[in-house]
Design an enzyme around this catalytic site. Structure first.
Site, PDB file in Angstrom:
ATOM      1  N   ASP A 197       4.591  -0.574  -8.277  1.00 16.92           N
ATOM      2  CA  ASP A 197       3.741  -1.884  -8.063  1.00 16.92           C
ATOM      3  C   ASP A 197       4.396  -3.015  -7.697  1.00 16.92           C
ATOM      4  O   ASP A 197       5.699  -3.628  -8.308  1.00 16.92           O
ATOM      5  CB  ASP A 197       3.257  -2.555  -9.250  1.00 16.92           C
ATOM      6  N   ASP A 247      -0.994  -3.911  -2.945  1.00 20.90           N
ATOM      7  CA  ASP A 247       0.558  -4.222  -3.928  1.00 20.90           C
ATOM      8  C   ASP A 247       0.757  -2.893  -4.757  1.00 20.90           C
ATOM      9  O   ASP A 247       1.296  -3.237  -5.373  1.00 20.90           O
ATOM     10  CB  ASP A 247       1.052  -5.327  -4.951  1.00 20.90           C
ATOM     11  N   GLU A 248       0.006  -2.062  -4.892  1.00 18.48           N
ATOM     12  CA  GLU A 248      -0.382  -1.336  -6.115  1.00 18.48           C
ATOM     13  C   GLU A 248      -1.334   0.537  -5.329  1.00 18.48           C
ATOM     14  O   GLU A 248      -1.425   0.162  -5.144  1.00 18.48           O
ATOM     15  CB  GLU A 248      -0.822  -2.094  -6.686  1.00 18.48           C
TER      16      GLU A 248
END
Length: 482
Positions: free
Chosen positions: A11, A105-106
């Protein structure tokens, strides 16, 4: 669940806001809020400095401004975020063929499938190396969680924030989960959490104590069984590799409902052009054009048209979107518009033939005397087109600009015919601020600069400064030319 912590969850830390701080030296260490800046805007990401004031994602922007009036408020730069995300996902795919992106983003990674880890020591080493590689390539930080299941790996990455690494060792899962809130478990949102709280269940231990039958009675068969298993730290969900893109789309929500039919048409044309740019950036074409309209009463209409062959021609997409709009009643006002393309395919020579044939048929049907319509013209009177003054240029806060004399900078704000720019780059000291007229011909919007020095390139894969084209990292032109 595995006997080794070989499921990794990454993350990125406050991704959008951190990218803006890295790009803008004057904002480093300061409160930054990224999101929609209009009356209906919401927070997309807040920096850790802004979170101290209580600002968080999905919060109405008006509330964020009340909590942190001195923060920097910026419009998202999704082109930059996507470029960084692609770099990060490339690092993950180097670890394993099984990478499951959840957002820009993950992502989850199955380290065992890529033989990048097989026990706790090797998993910890792989996670530590990944964090170093992300900082080296992007200039940003990410938090890494390692565990024997996806659920626990995600919990571990939350504990690691910001910029850390946490490994949940096999055999410790139940003790770790027990005192945690029920909201920690996947699928337990505000409504389910409140329902459990009214039944006297607030922690994961209390879920386990309640028993499976009670959870089924409270939540239903499927949800009750799944929640009880997770409370016992059982999560057998596999990491699923990234699926092919099914569609490409763009949409805009407007601060004030649009009532003017011509304005609606112009917005649809603009969205069509943006959608095609995304298609071309991905090296794709598509057959089905989709129009999305959300009206003043929140009712949402979707219309689609399938072409004879795949296309990435902006004219073809614009015309199809305009035809779809003709069938939609926008009398009461429009609050959201979107244009998308589905039925995607790699661009091939056969696609070119299909597109050319469709275009020729359309031109023949229209007749030689037809006058083409343009999105920036209101029409024609006799044979002389009416001259329409150009609309005032928009200068979104936080977006990149270039001035003929002062170089690269970013927009701090605009209004009343003026735009304020701070001239700095990711590699400079905090820069000076200057104000210009919004119609200054020496000032223009620019592409984002890479956050890490050494690959300073334009978005077409060419050179800027001394960076070799092959090292730019931007998508290559179609055809594979270097």
């Amino acid at each position: 669940m595995r006997t080794a912590p070989t499921i990794l969850h990454l993350d990125m830390d406050a991704f959008f806001a951190s990218a803006e701080q890295a790009a803008k030296p004057s904002l480093r260490g300061k409160a930054v809020v990224v999101g929609g800046l209009g009356p209906r805007g919401v927070v997309a990401t807040a920096s850790y400095e802004a979170r101290v004031f209580g600002v968080h994602s999905a919060m109405p922007m008006a509330q964020a401004r009340r909590l942190a009036p001195n923060a920097a408020y910026l419009v998202p730069r999704f082109a930059l975020y996507r470029e960084i995300s692609e770099q990060v996902m490339g690092l993950l795919r180097a670890l394993s063929p099984l990478v499951e992106p959840l957002s820009l983003d993950e992502a989850f990674v199955d380290l065992e499938a890529g033989e990048a880890a097989w026990d706790e020591a090797s998993a910890r080493l792989a996670g530590a190396k990944l964090r170093v590689d992300i900082r080296t390539v992007t200039g940003l930080t990410g938090s890494v969680g390692l565990a024997g299941s996806k659920m626990l790996a995600k919990i571990a990455s939350e504990q690691a924030k910001p910029d850390g690494l946490v490994v949940i060792e096999p055999g410790t899962e139940r003790a770790l989960l027990g005192p945690m809130s029920v909201r920690t478990l996947p699928g337990v949102g505000p409504a389910t959490g409140d329902h459990l709280r009214r039944a006297g269940i607030t922690t994961v231990d209390e879920i386990a104590e309640a028993g499976e039958d009670e959870l089924v009675r409270l939540l239903g068969k499927a949800h009750g069984h799944a929640l009880y298993a997770m409370a016992l730290a059982h999560d057998e969900r596999p990491v699923v590799a990234e699926r092919e893109t099914k569609s490409v789309s763009v949409e805009d929500t407007y601060d004030v409902d649009i009532h003017d039919r011509m304005r609606v048409g112009l917005e649809v044309q603009r969205l069509a052009d943006r959608c095609v740019r995304r298609l071309r950036d991905a090296g794709l074409s598509g057959r089905t054009i989709v129009l999305k309209v959300r009206r003043y009463d929140f009712s949402t209409l979707t219309r689609s048209e399938t072409l004879r062959g795949p296309t990435d021609d902006p004219g073809v997409v614009r015309e199809a979107a305009a035809r779809l709009l003709e069938a939609v009643d926008t009398t009461g006002g429009v609050r959201l518009l979107g244009v998308g393309v589905s039925g995607l395919a790699d661009y091939t020579q056969e696609d070119l033939f299909a597109q050319a044939q469709a275009q020729a048929e359309a031109e023949a049907a229209a007749g030689e005397s037809a006058v083409p319509e343009h999105p920036d013209e209101e029409g024609a009177q006799d044979t002389v087109p009416e001259q329409v003054p150009p609309a005032e240029r928009r200068w979104p806060a936080g977006h990149d600009v270039r001035h003929a004399e002062y170089g690269h900078g970013w927009v701090q704000g605009s209004g009343l015919g003026r735009v304020t720019v701070r001239f700095e780059t990711p590699y400079s000291e905090p820069g000076r601020v200057r104000t210009f007229r919004t119609d200054d011909v020496a000032l223009e919007l620019a592409d984002p600069l890479p956050l890490v020095r050494g690959t300073v390139c334009d978005r077409r894969g060419g050179e800027v400064g001394s960076a070799p084209r092959a090292e730019c990292g931007w998508p290559r032109p179609r055809g594979g030319a270097a």
